[in-house]
Write a protein that holds these residues in place. Structure first.
Motif, short mmCIF file in Angstrom:
data_model
loop_
_atom_site.label_atom_id
_atom_site.label_comp_id
_atom_site.label_asym_id
_atom_site.label_seq_id
_atom_site.Cartn_x
_atom_site.Cartn_y
_atom_site.Cartn_z
N THR A 50 7.30 -2.36 -4.24
CA THR A 50 7.48 -2.07 -2.82
C THR A 50 8.28 -3.18 -2.15
N VAL A 51 7.90 -4.42 -2.41
CA VAL A 51 8.60 -5.56 -1.82
C VAL A 51 10.05 -5.61 -2.32
N LEU A 95 3.90 -5.48 5.67
CA LEU A 95 4.82 -4.53 5.04
C LEU A 95 5.35 -3.51 6.03
N LEU A 96 4.48 -3.06 6.94
CA LEU A 96 4.91 -2.11 7.97
C LEU A 96 5.95 -2.72 8.89
N PHE A 106 6.92 3.54 6.16
CA PHE A 106 6.02 3.11 5.11
C PHE A 106 4.92 4.15 5.03
N GLN A 107 4.73 4.73 3.85
CA GLN A 107 3.70 5.74 3.68
C GLN A 107 2.64 5.22 2.71
N VAL A 108 1.39 5.50 3.06
CA VAL A 108 0.27 5.10 2.23
C VAL A 108 -0.50 6.36 1.86
#
Length: 115
Positions: A50-51, A95-96, A106-108
């Motif tokens: 992700t990063v 992160l958001l 950003f989806q979780v």
């Protein structure tokens, strides 16, 4: 000089059963520990991916750390540490903020764990 004599006693059936149960319990514990380690490593890899995606997008857009700093309110040092994986467990808010600064969503996904 005294001679030492090793005396080996044959375990009783009860002792053998106890030893076998202990060995089986240890093997089960080892397998459970390995499974937990695999889960943690998978989560770490997902976080790093992700990063890495965020960093690649920042670079694709040609944004400097200073520009991301002004958009997120995070320091350049904090952004650099995040991008270079020196932050072991970044918060969801971090992160958001970073994703938003890049115009990304950003989806979780939350699912029930198989435990």
């Amino acid at each position: 000089m005294t001679k030492r004599v090793a005396i080996r006693k044959t375990p009783t059936p009860e002792q053998e059963a106890h030893i076998a149960a202990a060995i089986a319990e240890e093997k089960l514990f080892a397998e459970e520990t390995k499974a937990q380690c695999r889960e943690v490593l998978a989560e770490l890899r997902a976080m790093r991916s992700t990063v890495d995606t965020l960093r690649a997008e920042r670079e694709r857009q040609g944004l400097s750390l200073a520009e991301v700093e002004s958009r997120t309110g995070m320091t350049r040092s904090a952004i650099s540490k995040l991008e270079n994986h020196h932050v072991k467990n970044p918060t969801l808010l971090t992160l958001l903020r970073y994703a938003s600064a890049l115009g990304m969503q950003f989806q979780v996904n939350v699912t029930k764990a198989d435990r």
